[in-house]
Design an enzyme around this catalytic site. Structure first.
Site, PDB file in Angstrom:
ATOM      1  N   THR A  21      47.300  15.966  34.978  1.00  0.00           N
ATOM      2  CA  THR A  21      47.232  17.415  35.215  1.00  0.00           C
ATOM      3  C   THR A  21      48.613  18.056  35.156  1.00  0.00           C
ATOM      4  O   THR A  21      48.744  19.221  34.794  1.00  0.00           O
ATOM      5  CB  THR A  21      46.557  17.688  36.576  1.00  0.00           C
ATOM      6  OG1 THR A  21      45.222  17.234  36.482  1.00  0.00           O
ATOM      7  CG2 THR A  21      46.558  19.152  36.944  1.00  0.00           C
ATOM      8  N   TYR A  34      40.446  23.019  33.143  1.00  0.00           N
ATOM      9  CA  TYR A  34      41.580  22.761  32.255  1.00  0.00           C
ATOM     10  C   TYR A  34      41.396  21.396  31.598  1.00  0.00           C
ATOM     11  O   TYR A  34      40.515  20.631  31.983  1.00  0.00           O
ATOM     12  CB  TYR A  34      42.894  22.769  33.050  1.00  0.00           C
ATOM     13  CG  TYR A  34      42.986  21.638  34.053  1.00  0.00           C
ATOM     14  CD1 TYR A  34      42.379  21.730  35.307  1.00  0.00           C
ATOM     15  CD2 TYR A  34      43.634  20.443  33.729  1.00  0.00           C
ATOM     16  CE1 TYR A  34      42.422  20.682  36.212  1.00  0.00           C
ATOM     17  CE2 TYR A  34      43.683  19.397  34.640  1.00  0.00           C
ATOM     18  CZ  TYR A  34      43.077  19.524  35.868  1.00  0.00           C
ATOM     19  OH  TYR A  34      43.113  18.482  36.755  1.00  0.00           O
ATOM     20  N   THR A 102      46.900  12.318  38.717  1.00  0.00           N
ATOM     21  CA  THR A 102      46.796  11.944  40.126  1.00  0.00           C
ATOM     22  C   THR A 102      45.579  11.064  40.435  1.00  0.00           C
ATOM     23  O   THR A 102      45.545  10.402  41.469  1.00  0.00           O
ATOM     24  CB  THR A 102      46.719  13.202  41.023  1.00  0.00           C
ATOM     25  OG1 THR A 102      45.552  13.949  40.670  1.00  0.00           O
ATOM     26  CG2 THR A 102      47.954  14.058  40.889  1.00  0.00           C
ATOM     27  N   ASP A 103      44.594  11.056  39.534  1.00  0.00           N
ATOM     28  CA  ASP A 103      43.347  10.343  39.867  1.00  0.00           C
ATOM     29  C   ASP A 103      43.567   8.851  40.109  1.00  0.00           C
ATOM     30  O   ASP A 103      42.963   8.265  41.001  1.00  0.00           O
ATOM     31  CB  ASP A 103      42.310  10.530  38.747  1.00  0.00           C
ATOM     32  CG  ASP A 103      41.714  11.929  38.748  1.00  0.00           C
ATOM     33  OD1 ASP A 103      42.011  12.703  39.683  1.00  0.00           O
ATOM     34  OD2 ASP A 103      40.949  12.250  37.819  1.00  0.00           O
ATOM     35  N   LYS A 175      44.980   8.878  47.427  1.00  0.00           N
ATOM     36  CA  LYS A 175      44.648  10.279  47.162  1.00  0.00           C
ATOM     37  C   LYS A 175      43.687  10.741  48.249  1.00  0.00           C
ATOM     38  O   LYS A 175      42.692  10.076  48.520  1.00  0.00           O
ATOM     39  CB  LYS A 175      44.041  10.443  45.769  1.00  0.00           C
ATOM     40  CG  LYS A 175      43.924  11.888  45.351  1.00  0.00           C
ATOM     41  CD  LYS A 175      43.601  12.068  43.877  1.00  0.00           C
ATOM     42  CE  LYS A 175      43.585  13.573  43.553  1.00  0.00           C
ATOM     43  NZ  LYS A 175      43.238  13.846  42.163  1.00  0.00           N
ATOM     44  N   GLU A 296      33.117  -9.722  62.026  1.00  0.00           N
ATOM     45  CA  GLU A 296      31.726 -10.179  62.144  1.00  0.00           C
ATOM     46  C   GLU A 296      31.355 -11.228  61.090  1.00  0.00           C
ATOM     47  O   GLU A 296      30.295 -11.831  61.154  1.00  0.00           O
ATOM     48  CB  GLU A 296      30.785  -8.983  61.994  1.00  0.00           C
ATOM     49  CG  GLU A 296      30.808  -8.049  63.186  1.00  0.00           C
ATOM     50  CD  GLU A 296      29.872  -6.868  62.973  1.00  0.00           C
ATOM     51  OE1 GLU A 296      28.656  -7.088  62.881  1.00  0.00           O
ATOM     52  OE2 GLU A 296      30.372  -5.740  62.894  1.00  0.00           O
TER      53      GLU A 296
HETATM   54  C1  SIN Z   1      45.193  15.001  37.911  1.00  0.00           C
HETATM   55  O1  SIN Z   1      46.175  14.636  37.305  1.00  0.00           O
HETATM   56  O2  SIN Z   1      45.315  15.639  38.996  1.00  0.00           O
HETATM   57  C2  SIN Z   1      43.784  14.711  37.516  1.00  0.00           C
HETATM   58  C3  SIN Z   1      43.633  14.185  36.145  1.00  0.00           C
HETATM   59  C4  SIN Z   1      44.336  12.893  35.932  1.00  0.00           C
HETATM   60  O3  SIN Z   1      44.370  12.041  36.835  1.00  0.00           O
HETATM   61  O4  SIN Z   1      44.857  12.692  34.822  1.00  0.00           O
END
Ligand code: SIN
Length: 340
Positions: A21, A34, A102-103, A175, A296
């Site tokens: 992103t 996007y 970020t994923d 995340k 457990e």
């Molecule tokens: C992001 O970057 O926030 C989402 C999409 C990705 O991980 O490339």
């Protein structure tokens, strides 16, 4: 390779761009939709104040991948890690910043944490809003990452992430929001520190093994062992476990309920998998807090391993690297979970 700035005596920070992103683009600056990974690093760098960057670093940049991180694969981790190690051997390069979606940034970060053979700073960074957005968070995060990477304080700290003014360790990051800009939290250790007024303030250290203390070497690895993550819930069936085994998994990370628990049907299938040589790691769908042994489930009896403080996705990477190094004894694999 594009050279952006030459500031003479400043540390050389090499930016490896992978997409995400932070490189996203939209036809509208206010819409939430996007496409990730559209904008090249040279354009992203234009959003930074050159004279401010020049106070901290000389930048070089390279587009190593151009993808949304949901499409990254273990082959991409190998590619990034090999490039990082190659670059860090160069005495003219002082640090690396990786721009990333970020994923799955936490997975690439953990992989680099365990496979980088250098104490030079490596900092991952991304954004929650695309580069074309009104009030995009990418430029500030990237600026912070450059400052963090150029700081002598970051040397030997292992692979770092900076987001929204926070500094996190790759060993412990997860995340924590699918949409908000404060999207990353430490799962157990706490933030390593904070960025403030263009200075990193470190509050703590990561005592787990990483980078130069890591035993893992992927320089001759072209693919990694197949390890699946399965998710527990009330009424979960054994089918997912059976399918994973049938499809060739060498390891299963089971994100169980509570303290890595599962129902009797799933337990039976996991015992069978373990007896057939598939390595089974119990972890938890609860992100925060450890999944220790001696709960457990009789782990020793069934040859199960537990993840302790690792998220399921970090656990998978440790197991993949352990299996890739030829470690198949459950006790030895358990030691890896504890020490990294
Ligand atoms: C992001 O970057 O926030 C989402 C999409 C990705 O991980 O490339």
């Amino acid at each position: 390779m594009a050279s952006f700035l030459s500031a003479g005596d400043k540390p050389v920070v090499y930016i490896l761009a992978t997409g995400g992103t932070i490189a996203g683009a939209s036809s509208s600056s206010t819409a939430s939709s996007y496409d990730a990974g559209k904008v090249l690093i040279e354009t992203i760098l234009q959003a930074l104040p050159k004279d401010e960057v020049a106070k901290y670093a000389t930048l070089k940049s390279e587009q190593v991948l151009q993808k949304g991180s949901q499409n990254l694969t273990p082959s991409d981790w190998l590619k990034i890690s090999k490039r990082v190690n190659e670059l860090l051997k160069d005495k003219n390069i002082d640090a690396i910043v990786i721009t990333h979606g970020t994923d799955t940034i936490e997975e690439s970060a953990m992989f680099l944490q365990l496979t980088t053979k250098s104490d030079k700073p490596v900092v991952l960074v991304g954004a929650m809003r695309p580069s074309t957005s009104l009030s995009a968070d990418g430029p500030k995060n990237l600026f912070d990452a450059i400052v963090l990477a150029s700081s002598p304080l970051s040397k030997g700290k292992g692979v770092l992430l900076t987001f929204n003014g926070n500094i996190l360790s790759a060993s412990d990051v997860t995340k924590s929001s699918p949409v908000h800009i404060d999207a990353f939290k430490p799962a157990n250790i706490g933030y390593l520190g904070y960025m403030w007024n263009n200075t990193p303030y470190f509050l703590r250290d990561n005592l787990q093994r990483h980078t130069t203390q890591s035993q893992f070497d992927i320089s001759n690895t072209s693919s990694l062992p197949q390890v699946e993550i399965l998710y527990g819930y009330a009424g979960s069936s054994a089918k997912a476990v059976e399918d994973a085994v049938k499809n060739g998994a060498k390891g299963i990370v089971y994100a169980g309920v509570g303290n890595g628990n599962f129902n009797d049907e799933v337990q039976k299938a996991l015992i069978k998998a373990s007896q057939s040589g598939v390595k089974v790691v119990r972890t938890s769908r609860i992100i925060y807090g450890p999944t220790p042994q001696w709960g457990e489930v009789d782990d020793e009896k069934y040859g199960f391993i537990t993840s302790w403080w690792h998220t399921p996705q970090a656990t998978r990477i440790i197991l993949m690297l352990g299996l890739n190094a030829g470690i198949t004894d459950s006790k030895e694999l358990q030691k890896l979970m504890l020490s990294y």
